[in-house]
Scaffold this motif. Structure first.
Motif, PDB file in Angstrom:
ATOM      1  N   GLY A 326     -17.263   5.082  -0.069  1.00  0.00           N
ATOM      2  CA  GLY A 326     -16.565   5.767  -1.135  1.00  0.00           C
ATOM      3  C   GLY A 326     -16.977   5.322  -2.520  1.00  0.00           C
ATOM      4  O   GLY A 326     -17.130   4.136  -2.793  1.00  0.00           O
ATOM      5  N   ARG A 327     -17.152   6.285  -3.403  1.00  0.00           N
ATOM      6  CA  ARG A 327     -17.307   5.957  -4.827  1.00  0.00           C
ATOM      7  C   ARG A 327     -15.990   5.404  -5.366  1.00  0.00           C
ATOM      8  O   ARG A 327     -15.972   4.456  -6.158  1.00  0.00           O
ATOM      9  CB  ARG A 327     -17.707   7.216  -5.595  1.00  0.00           C
ATOM     10  N   LEU A 328     -14.903   6.004  -4.909  1.00  0.00           N
ATOM     11  CA  LEU A 328     -13.559   5.508  -5.191  1.00  0.00           C
ATOM     12  C   LEU A 328     -12.826   5.425  -3.869  1.00  0.00           C
ATOM     13  O   LEU A 328     -12.673   6.417  -3.166  1.00  0.00           O
ATOM     14  CB  LEU A 328     -12.812   6.440  -6.150  1.00  0.00           C
ATOM     15  N   SER A 329     -12.385   4.225  -3.517  1.00  0.00           N
ATOM     16  CA  SER A 329     -11.617   4.023  -2.300  1.00  0.00           C
ATOM     17  C   SER A 329     -10.340   3.287  -2.660  1.00  0.00           C
ATOM     18  O   SER A 329     -10.377   2.202  -3.241  1.00  0.00           O
ATOM     19  CB  SER A 329     -12.416   3.208  -1.271  1.00  0.00           C
ATOM     20  N   ARG A 330      -9.218   3.895  -2.334  1.00  0.00           N
ATOM     21  CA  ARG A 330      -7.920   3.286  -2.630  1.00  0.00           C
ATOM     22  C   ARG A 330      -7.029   3.402  -1.404  1.00  0.00           C
ATOM     23  O   ARG A 330      -6.892   4.490  -0.833  1.00  0.00           O
ATOM     24  CB  ARG A 330      -7.264   3.966  -3.833  1.00  0.00           C
ATOM     25  N   HIS A 331      -6.436   2.291  -1.030  1.00  0.00           N
ATOM     26  CA  HIS A 331      -5.512   2.271   0.105  1.00  0.00           C
ATOM     27  C   HIS A 331      -4.146   1.818  -0.386  1.00  0.00           C
ATOM     28  O   HIS A 331      -3.993   0.699  -0.895  1.00  0.00           O
ATOM     29  CB  HIS A 331      -6.017   1.325   1.207  1.00  0.00           C
ATOM     30  N   ASN A 332      -3.155   2.694  -0.259  1.00  0.00           N
ATOM     31  CA  ASN A 332      -1.773   2.378  -0.599  1.00  0.00           C
ATOM     32  C   ASN A 332      -1.024   2.070   0.694  1.00  0.00           C
ATOM     33  O   ASN A 332      -0.925   2.938   1.571  1.00  0.00           O
ATOM     34  CB  ASN A 332      -1.102   3.554  -1.319  1.00  0.00           C
ATOM     35  N   VAL A 333      -0.506   0.863   0.805  1.00  0.00           N
ATOM     36  CA  VAL A 333       0.215   0.440   2.005  1.00  0.00           C
ATOM     37  C   VAL A 333       1.652   0.122   1.612  1.00  0.00           C
ATOM     38  O   VAL A 333       1.886  -0.716   0.734  1.00  0.00           O
ATOM     39  CB  VAL A 333      -0.437  -0.802   2.649  1.00  0.00           C
ATOM     40  N   HIS A 334       2.593   0.793   2.265  1.00  0.00           N
ATOM     41  CA  HIS A 334       4.015   0.521   2.016  1.00  0.00           C
ATOM     42  C   HIS A 334       4.674   0.196   3.341  1.00  0.00           C
ATOM     43  O   HIS A 334       4.648   1.018   4.277  1.00  0.00           O
ATOM     44  CB  HIS A 334       4.701   1.718   1.369  1.00  0.00           C
ATOM     45  N   SER A 363       2.661  -2.951  -0.614  1.00  0.00           N
ATOM     46  CA  SER A 363       4.055  -3.251  -0.917  1.00  0.00           C
ATOM     47  C   SER A 363       4.779  -3.550   0.388  1.00  0.00           C
ATOM     48  O   SER A 363       4.786  -2.730   1.305  1.00  0.00           O
ATOM     49  CB  SER A 363       4.718  -2.072  -1.639  1.00  0.00           C
ATOM     50  N   LEU A 364       5.368  -4.727   0.463  1.00  0.00           N
ATOM     51  CA  LEU A 364       6.125  -5.144   1.637  1.00  0.00           C
ATOM     52  C   LEU A 364       7.540  -5.489   1.194  1.00  0.00           C
ATOM     53  O   LEU A 364       7.736  -6.360   0.345  1.00  0.00           O
ATOM     54  CB  LEU A 364       5.460  -6.348   2.303  1.00  0.00           C
ATOM     55  N   VAL A 365       8.524  -4.784   1.753  1.00  0.00           N
ATOM     56  CA  VAL A 365       9.922  -4.974   1.369  1.00  0.00           C
ATOM     57  C   VAL A 365      10.679  -5.554   2.558  1.00  0.00           C
ATOM     58  O   VAL A 365      10.721  -4.948   3.638  1.00  0.00           O
ATOM     59  CB  VAL A 365      10.567  -3.644   0.928  1.00  0.00           C
ATOM     60  N   LEU A 366      11.284  -6.736   2.352  1.00  0.00           N
ATOM     61  CA  LEU A 366      12.047  -7.414   3.389  1.00  0.00           C
ATOM     62  C   LEU A 366      13.520  -7.426   2.985  1.00  0.00           C
ATOM     63  O   LEU A 366      13.867  -7.956   1.924  1.00  0.00           O
ATOM     64  CB  LEU A 366      11.548  -8.848   3.601  1.00  0.00           C
ATOM     65  N   ASP A 367      14.367  -6.854   3.831  1.00  0.00           N
ATOM     66  CA  ASP A 367      15.799  -6.747   3.546  1.00  0.00           C
ATOM     67  C   ASP A 367      16.664  -7.463   4.571  1.00  0.00           C
ATOM     68  O   ASP A 367      17.885  -7.459   4.438  1.00  0.00           O
ATOM     69  CB  ASP A 367      16.218  -5.274   3.494  1.00  0.00           C
ATOM     70  N   LYS A 395       8.396  -8.290  -1.637  1.00  0.00           N
ATOM     71  CA  LYS A 395       9.738  -8.379  -2.201  1.00  0.00           C
ATOM     72  C   LYS A 395      10.707  -8.873  -1.140  1.00  0.00           C
ATOM     73  O   LYS A 395      10.915  -8.220  -0.117  1.00  0.00           O
ATOM     74  CB  LYS A 395      10.184  -7.023  -2.745  1.00  0.00           C
ATOM     75  N   VAL A 396      11.308 -10.045  -1.393  1.00  0.00           N
ATOM     76  CA  VAL A 396      12.257 -10.653  -0.472  1.00  0.00           C
ATOM     77  C   VAL A 396      13.654 -10.469  -1.074  1.00  0.00           C
ATOM     78  O   VAL A 396      14.027 -11.184  -2.007  1.00  0.00           O
ATOM     79  CB  VAL A 396      11.946 -12.139  -0.241  1.00  0.00           C
ATOM     80  N   ASN A 425       1.942 -10.330  -6.308  1.00  0.00           N
ATOM     81  CA  ASN A 425       3.331 -10.332  -6.780  1.00  0.00           C
ATOM     82  C   ASN A 425       4.235 -10.827  -5.662  1.00  0.00           C
ATOM     83  O   ASN A 425       4.206 -10.283  -4.553  1.00  0.00           O
ATOM     84  CB  ASN A 425       3.790  -8.927  -7.182  1.00  0.00           C
ATOM     85  N   LEU A 426       5.046 -11.815  -5.958  1.00  0.00           N
ATOM     86  CA  LEU A 426       6.010 -12.332  -5.007  1.00  0.00           C
ATOM     87  C   LEU A 426       7.375 -12.341  -5.678  1.00  0.00           C
ATOM     88  O   LEU A 426       7.635 -13.136  -6.578  1.00  0.00           O
ATOM     89  CB  LEU A 426       5.621 -13.752  -4.572  1.00  0.00           C
ATOM     90  N   GLN A 427       8.241 -11.416  -5.273  1.00  0.00           N
ATOM     91  CA  GLN A 427       9.565 -11.287  -5.864  1.00  0.00           C
ATOM     92  C   GLN A 427      10.604 -11.786  -4.867  1.00  0.00           C
ATOM     93  O   GLN A 427      10.767 -11.204  -3.789  1.00  0.00           O
ATOM     94  CB  GLN A 427       9.852  -9.826  -6.232  1.00  0.00           C
TER      95      GLN A 427
END
Length: 502
Positions: A326-334, A363-367, A395-396, A425-427
């Motif tokens: 890819g000339r532009l490769s973007r992976h969004n992981v939620h 992005s990893l959200v732990l609840d 995000k914890v 980022n670690l919140q």
């Protein structure tokens, strides 16, 4: 075939970002759009926006509306036969697009990722399945059960879905075997999760939904291999950009287990096209999903992928990603952990050998309590005009006590002007946790090279050994030897010319 061209006004370019490492904590807020029972019509909305532009300039983006209308028109012939959940998804995605502008480098998520060349291209959706004459070039695979998706369309004639366990279904949503399974799958085709602009574009333009359903307690021993081919596209140097929107839903009920291999390939290495896939994974309590993702698209292509994962209690999800094309490769992981004692492991390797951008936004959200997560991100930039981007957010939240989360990003720059921008980022809101993150950016260390040379190994061989071993930490996590060996050989082929010139 519908085609449109949009020529925007372009202001001054931002300066090229310098090498930077930052660790920050940030929060974001989202506003809900007004709902409507009636499907929005983009052409009429565009006219309204013109009259309101002076008072509410951010209400709509003419380019986005024109693109959405073109996608809608390309599917109009088949929309009447589309199942209701898919129509509902298109409507909710269309509503999201009404107030979503095309991203620029003034927007924080795209500060280091330039997507303007997509906007400046002649975009046309791929509305029809490929012709039979285009399929013989696709090799048959007998090692694993496999699904072939060409230009966003599931092609049953070259797929191999025999010998699946009882109750396991892989195929089009329309052909689901029972009404009960259809209702269960429909619960997750509702468009409630709102990703970014590209997520919504896929929701409007997806011609079909490919479903993987694993019933409760079923363990699928052999993996399901998804092979995505891009056949349609413009010749090298042209402004033509064919866009495809494949969409896949993997639903694993309580106690089920499955392994998924996604491999994105180009039918012609020099074609220019835009692949905009979405994968949704839903894992029930005690379920396990292993996910291998290999991206080897054309170096003139745009590849923007979304992976959304929902994990119930005591479930496990593991991702191993190798991205080289890819000339532009973007992976969004939620990833959303929806119950206690969940396990999430992410391992990624990005390689930029040309004028490429390799981007990972996770992005990893732990609840919930006692969650476990590990993320390892590695990238190699081997070109002065290449760059890599990593934005990883863990995000914890308050009730995620006794969480154990770790995040590490390491980047290897092989050219003086190569660029990488990382932002781990670690919140943390909970007060009883074990969390860590780190970032490292460097060239090969002289002491390591000296170690090899002191033992009679020449400099070129030493550099190859160190670079390959840097990436091998991720490659060796691919679960199948045949896939692992093929990926390893491909990366060696890409890196060898660069190392010989250096």
């Amino acid at each position: 075939m519908a085609t449109f061209t949009f020529t925007p006004h372009i202001g001054g370019r931002l300066p090229t970002p310098s090498l930077s490492v930052s660790s920050s904590s940030s929060s974001s807020s989202s506003s809900s759009s007004s709902s409507s029972k009636r499907k929005p019509k983009f052409n009429s909305i565009t006219t309204t926006r013109v009259s309101l532009q002076a008072s509410t300039p951010s209400l709509s983006d003419p380019f986005v509306l024109q693109l959405a209308e073109t996608l809608e028109d390309s599917l109009s012939s088949s929309s009447s036969s589309s199942p209701f959940p898919l129509q509902k998804l298109r409507e909710s995605s269309a509503e999201n697009l009404l107030s979503t502008p095309w991203p620029s480098r003034r927007d924080e998520p795209f500060r280091f990722t330039d997507v303007s060349f997509i906007k400046q291209s002649q975009i046309h959706p791929i509305s029809n399945p490929p012709q039979f004459s285009e399929l013989p070039s696709i090799p048959l695979e007998t090692q694993f059960a496999n699904v072939v998706i060409v230009d966003g369309h599931f092609v049953n004639s070259v797929s191999n879905l025999t010998e699946l366990p009882n109750g396991v279904y892989v195929g089009s949503f329309i052909d689901l075997p029972s009404e009960s399974v259809g209702k269960r799958v429909s619960e997750f085709v509702d468009g409630k999760f709102a990703g970014d602009l590209f997520w919504s574009i896929n929701g409007v333009g997806a011609p079909d939904l490919t479903v993987v359903y694993v019933p409760a307690g079923c363990k699928v021993e052999n993996p399901i291999h998804f092979r995505y081919y891009s056949v349609d596209g413009g010749d090298e140097g042209s402004k033509e950009l064919a866009v495809s929107n494949p969409r896949v839903l993997v639903l694993v009920e309580n106690g089920g287990e499955i392994e998924i291999i996604e491999e994105f390939l180009s039918g012609d290495g020099g074609k220019s096209y835009w692949s905009n896939p979405v994968l949704e994974v839903v894992i029930g309590s005690g379920g396990k999903v292993k996910h291998s993702y290999i991206q080897n698209q054309s170096l003139n292509a745009a590849h923007i992928k979304w992976t959304s994962v929902q994990q119930e209690s005591t479930s496990a999800y593991e991702l191993v990603e190798i991205s080289t094309g890819g000339r532009l490769s973007r992976h969004n992981v939620h990833i959303q952990q929806l119950g206690p004692e969940t396990t999430t492991e992410l391992s990624t390797l990005h390689l930029s050998i040309g004028n490429q951008t390799q981007d990972l936004h996770s992005s990893l959200v732990l609840d919930h309590p006692r969650g476990y997560s590990r993320q390892l991100h590695k990238c190699i930039v081997a070109n002065p005009q290449g760059q890599a981007v990593f934005d990883g957010n863990v995000k914890v939240n308050r009730y995620a006590q006794q969480t154990d989360a770790g995040q590490l990003t390491r980047s290897l720059l092989l050219e003086p002007r190569a660029t990488v921008n990382v932002k781990p980022n670690l919140q943390i809101i909970a007060d009883d946790v074990k969390c860590s993150h780190g970032a490292a950016i460097s060239d090969l260390e002289e002491t390591q090279l000296f170690y090899f040379q002191a033992r009679g190994i020449d400099l070129e061989t030493a550099r190859k050994a160190l670079i390959f071993s840097f990436g091998a930490e991720v490659i060796e996590r691919l679960p199948f030897p045949s896939v692992r060996k093929r990926v390893e050989n491909h990366i060696k082929e890409l890196l060898n010319p660069k190392l010989e010139r250096s």
